[in-house]
Design a protein around this motif. Structure first.
Motif, PDB file in Angstrom:
ATOM      1  N   GLU A  18       4.113  10.531  -9.679  1.00  0.00           N
ATOM      2  CA  GLU A  18       4.107  11.211 -10.973  1.00  0.00           C
ATOM      3  C   GLU A  18       3.838  10.217 -12.099  1.00  0.00           C
ATOM      4  OE1 GLU A  18       6.843  14.363 -13.535  1.00  0.00           O
ATOM      5  OE2 GLU A  18       7.759  13.181 -11.940  1.00  0.00           O
ATOM      6  N   ASP A  19       4.395   9.026 -11.976  1.00  0.00           N
ATOM      7  CA  ASP A  19       4.181   7.962 -12.969  1.00  0.00           C
ATOM      8  C   ASP A  19       4.013   6.655 -12.197  1.00  0.00           C
ATOM      9  OD1 ASP A  19       4.448   5.893 -14.879  1.00  0.00           O
ATOM     10  OD2 ASP A  19       5.651   7.174 -16.181  1.00  0.00           O
ATOM     11  N   THR A  20       2.803   6.124 -12.166  1.00  0.00           N
ATOM     12  CA  THR A  20       2.541   4.920 -11.374  1.00  0.00           C
ATOM     13  C   THR A  20       3.316   3.712 -11.900  1.00  0.00           C
ATOM     14  OG1 THR A  20       0.558   4.469 -12.706  1.00  0.00           O
ATOM     15  CG2 THR A  20       0.257   5.729 -10.663  1.00  0.00           C
ATOM     16  N   ARG A  21       3.611   3.700 -13.201  1.00  0.00           N
ATOM     17  CA  ARG A  21       4.382   2.577 -13.748  1.00  0.00           C
ATOM     18  C   ARG A  21       5.812   2.610 -13.235  1.00  0.00           C
ATOM     19  NH1 ARG A  21       3.163   4.093 -19.834  1.00  0.00           N
ATOM     20  NH2 ARG A  21       3.640   6.069 -18.794  1.00  0.00           N
ATOM     21  N   ARG A  22       6.396   3.793 -13.165  1.00  0.00           N
ATOM     22  CA  ARG A  22       7.759   3.907 -12.628  1.00  0.00           C
ATOM     23  C   ARG A  22       7.777   3.558 -11.144  1.00  0.00           C
ATOM     24  NH1 ARG A  22      11.632   8.518 -15.201  1.00  0.00           N
ATOM     25  NH2 ARG A  22      11.095   8.233 -17.379  1.00  0.00           N
ATOM     26  N   LEU A  23       6.708   3.924 -10.444  1.00  0.00           N
ATOM     27  CA  LEU A  23       6.627   3.566  -9.032  1.00  0.00           C
ATOM     28  C   LEU A  23       6.614   2.048  -8.876  1.00  0.00           C
ATOM     29  CD1 LEU A  23       6.211   4.178  -6.022  1.00  0.00           C
ATOM     30  CD2 LEU A  23       3.736   4.195  -6.484  1.00  0.00           C
ATOM     31  N   ARG A  24       5.828   1.357  -9.683  1.00  0.00           N
ATOM     32  CA  ARG A  24       5.781  -0.107  -9.606  1.00  0.00           C
ATOM     33  C   ARG A  24       7.154  -0.712  -9.908  1.00  0.00           C
ATOM     34  NH1 ARG A  24       0.636   0.548 -12.087  1.00  0.00           N
ATOM     35  NH2 ARG A  24       1.512   0.140 -14.162  1.00  0.00           N
ATOM     36  N   ARG A  25       7.842  -0.145 -10.885  1.00  0.00           N
ATOM     37  CA  ARG A  25       9.173  -0.644 -11.229  1.00  0.00           C
ATOM     38  C   ARG A  25      10.137  -0.437 -10.054  1.00  0.00           C
ATOM     39  NH1 ARG A  25      10.816   2.655 -15.590  1.00  0.00           N
ATOM     40  NH2 ARG A  25       9.012   1.734 -16.625  1.00  0.00           N
ATOM     41  N   LEU A  26      10.049   0.747  -9.418  1.00  0.00           N
ATOM     42  CA  LEU A  26      10.929   1.053  -8.298  1.00  0.00           C
ATOM     43  C   LEU A  26      10.664   0.114  -7.123  1.00  0.00           C
ATOM     44  CD1 LEU A  26      12.988   2.868  -6.800  1.00  0.00           C
ATOM     45  CD2 LEU A  26      11.062   4.359  -6.186  1.00  0.00           C
ATOM     46  N   THR A  27       9.391  -0.051  -6.761  1.00  0.00           N
ATOM     47  CA  THR A  27       9.078  -0.909  -5.607  1.00  0.00           C
ATOM     48  C   THR A  27       9.440  -2.364  -5.887  1.00  0.00           C
ATOM     49  OG1 THR A  27       6.775  -1.079  -6.378  1.00  0.00           O
ATOM     50  CG2 THR A  27       7.281   0.610  -4.725  1.00  0.00           C
ATOM     51  N   SER A  28       9.302  -2.786  -7.137  1.00  0.00           N
ATOM     52  CA  SER A  28       9.692  -4.152  -7.499  1.00  0.00           C
ATOM     53  C   SER A  28      11.191  -4.342  -7.308  1.00  0.00           C
ATOM     54  CB  SER A  28       9.297  -4.449  -8.942  1.00  0.00           C
ATOM     55  OG  SER A  28       9.779  -5.718  -9.354  1.00  0.00           O
ATOM     56  N   GLU A  29      11.978  -3.345  -7.761  1.00  0.00           N
ATOM     57  CA  GLU A  29      13.425  -3.438  -7.628  1.00  0.00           C
ATOM     58  C   GLU A  29      13.877  -3.350  -6.173  1.00  0.00           C
ATOM     59  OE1 GLU A  29      14.522  -0.255 -10.267  1.00  0.00           O
ATOM     60  OE2 GLU A  29      14.929  -1.627 -11.919  1.00  0.00           O
ATOM     61  N   LEU A  30      13.082  -2.645  -5.342  1.00  0.00           N
ATOM     62  CA  LEU A  30      13.402  -2.535  -3.926  1.00  0.00           C
ATOM     63  C   LEU A  30      12.869  -3.723  -3.125  1.00  0.00           C
ATOM     64  CD1 LEU A  30      12.711   1.275  -3.252  1.00  0.00           C
ATOM     65  CD2 LEU A  30      14.918   0.151  -3.588  1.00  0.00           C
ATOM     66  N   GLY A  31      12.027  -4.526  -3.766  1.00  0.00           N
ATOM     67  CA  GLY A  31      11.468  -5.689  -3.093  1.00  0.00           C
ATOM     68  C   GLY A  31      10.445  -5.357  -2.031  1.00  0.00           C
ATOM     69  N   ILE A  32       9.661  -4.288  -2.262  1.00  0.00           N
ATOM     70  CA  ILE A  32       8.638  -3.898  -1.285  1.00  0.00           C
ATOM     71  C   ILE A  32       7.269  -3.850  -1.955  1.00  0.00           C
ATOM     72  CG2 ILE A  32      10.265  -2.516   0.063  1.00  0.00           C
ATOM     73  CD1 ILE A  32       8.994  -0.018  -1.211  1.00  0.00           C
ATOM     74  N   THR A  33       6.233  -3.852  -1.132  1.00  0.00           N
ATOM     75  CA  THR A  33       4.859  -3.752  -1.615  1.00  0.00           C
ATOM     76  C   THR A  33       4.209  -2.535  -0.977  1.00  0.00           C
ATOM     77  OG1 THR A  33       4.673  -6.148  -1.839  1.00  0.00           O
ATOM     78  CG2 THR A  33       2.611  -4.896  -1.734  1.00  0.00           C
ATOM     79  N   VAL A  34       3.582  -1.709  -1.777  1.00  0.00           N
ATOM     80  CA  VAL A  34       2.865  -0.542  -1.263  1.00  0.00           C
ATOM     81  C   VAL A  34       1.550  -1.026  -0.679  1.00  0.00           C
ATOM     82  CG1 VAL A  34       1.800   1.664  -1.832  1.00  0.00           C
ATOM     83  CG2 VAL A  34       3.945   0.990  -2.938  1.00  0.00           C
ATOM     84  N   GLY A  35       1.365  -0.794   0.606  1.00  0.00           N
ATOM     85  CA  GLY A  35       0.150  -1.277   1.254  1.00  0.00           C
ATOM     86  C   GLY A  35      -1.044  -0.363   1.063  1.00  0.00           C
ATOM     87  N   GLY A  36      -0.811   0.898   0.804  1.00  0.00           N
ATOM     88  CA  GLY A  36      -1.900   1.849   0.679  1.00  0.00           C
ATOM     89  C   GLY A  36      -2.371   2.046  -0.749  1.00  0.00           C
ATOM     90  N   ARG A  37      -3.182   3.080  -0.918  1.00  0.00           N
ATOM     91  CA  ARG A  37      -3.742   3.405  -2.229  1.00  0.00           C
ATOM     92  C   ARG A  37      -2.710   4.155  -3.053  1.00  0.00           C
ATOM     93  NH1 ARG A  37      -7.377   7.898  -3.544  1.00  0.00           N
ATOM     94  NH2 ARG A  37      -7.155   8.488  -1.342  1.00  0.00           N
TER      95      ARG A  37
END
Length: 280
Positions: A35-54
């Motif tokens: 829904e919000d790619t910026r919030r997704l980046r913030r969430l994955t950063s806090e979880l310490g993971i990297t999204v491998g896909g598109r």
């Protein structure tokens, strides 16, 4: 072989509520629709993971146009994960259109359960939770809002609403008018966050409390109607007045109120006359 659609629930406040499985599916997905790619980046950063896909945006403004693209990815065998800003996709958030299209196409669908503002607010409200109904956001326009609440005035189940902070006071006022000033309710804001607050009490008291302004994410829980309550003539007249303000002609409003409260139409008619001319 088709892929899989995953509806992933995200934290409604405290990021530590995220499950280990959420981290795995985000990291392994072929496509993440956020829904919000910026919030997704913030969430994955806090979880310490990297999204491998598109990563693609998937929000109210482009949901209709992007759904065919995401469906094609699923048909081609890819795993598509849908995440919204908080809570479960498709619950007052994007996701429903893609779920419906995926079902039609025979695509496998699953979910990663997560925190829910609806269930959290219900649990904290102190109101009956054995039966409840989720009503989402009320209409923004006053007349439509009054009409919707009028339809819910005799709903016996506990009701849950989402509301924007700048509309909270107006919505509580409309609930007071539709449900009566003594109907029990709870306003839950910033659930699981630093400034979490649950304000409980009669709707009239919550109106007064909210007039100074309330900030944050808001969930409102309202007790259902008491099936044994007998309305006074003044309350019957007020119900008719509320329906009239929402655009219902008086004759029809009297008929509707009589049916809603299981009283004779003559009783409601006399109550309206008495309210118009108290001296008679």
């Amino acid at each position: 072989m088709t892929g899989r659609l995953v509806l992933a629930g995200t934290p409604i406040g405290d990021v530590s509520d995220a499950s280990a499985r959420l981290g795995r599916v985000l990291a392994e997905a072929d496509v993440v629709a956020a829904e919000d790619t910026r919030r997704l980046r913030r969430l994955t950063s806090e979880l310490g993971i990297t999204v491998g896909g598109r990563v693609v945006s998937y929000f109210e403004g482009n949901e209709r146009e992007r759904t065919p693209e995401l469906l094609q990815a699923l048909v081609d065998g890819q795993t598509v994960v849908v995440v919204t800003d908080a809570g479960m996709p498709s619950v007052s958030d994007p996701g429903y259109r893609l779920v419906a299209a995926a079902i039609e196409a025979g695509v496998d669908i699953t979910s990663v359960p997560g925190p829910s503002a609806v269930l959290t607010a219900l649990a904290l409200s102190g109101l009956p939770v054995d039966r409840f109904t989720f009503e989402g956001f009320l209409p923004r326009k006053g007349g439509e809002r009054a009409r919707r609440l009028g339809e819910l005035a005799e709903e016996p189940r506990t009701m849950v609403f989402f509301e924007a902070p700048h509309r909270l006071s107006a919505s509580l006022e409309a609930m007071r008018d539709a449900f009566g000033p003594d109907r029990r309710a709870a306003v839950c804001r910033e659930l699981t966050k630093t400034y979490e607050e649950v304000k409980r009490g009669p709707v009239a008291d919550l109106v007064t409390w909210s007039e100074g302004g309330v900030r944050g994410e808001i969930t409102v829980v309202v007790a259902g109607a008491d099936p044994n309550k007998v309305l006074t003539p003044a309350e019957l007249a007020a119900e008719v007045a509320t329906d009239e303000e929402a655009g219902t002609p008086r004759k029809q409003a009297i008929s509707d109120v009589a049916k809603r409260f299981d009283v004779p139409k003559r009783t409601v008619y006399d109550a309206v006359l008495a309210a118009r001319d108290p001296g008679k």
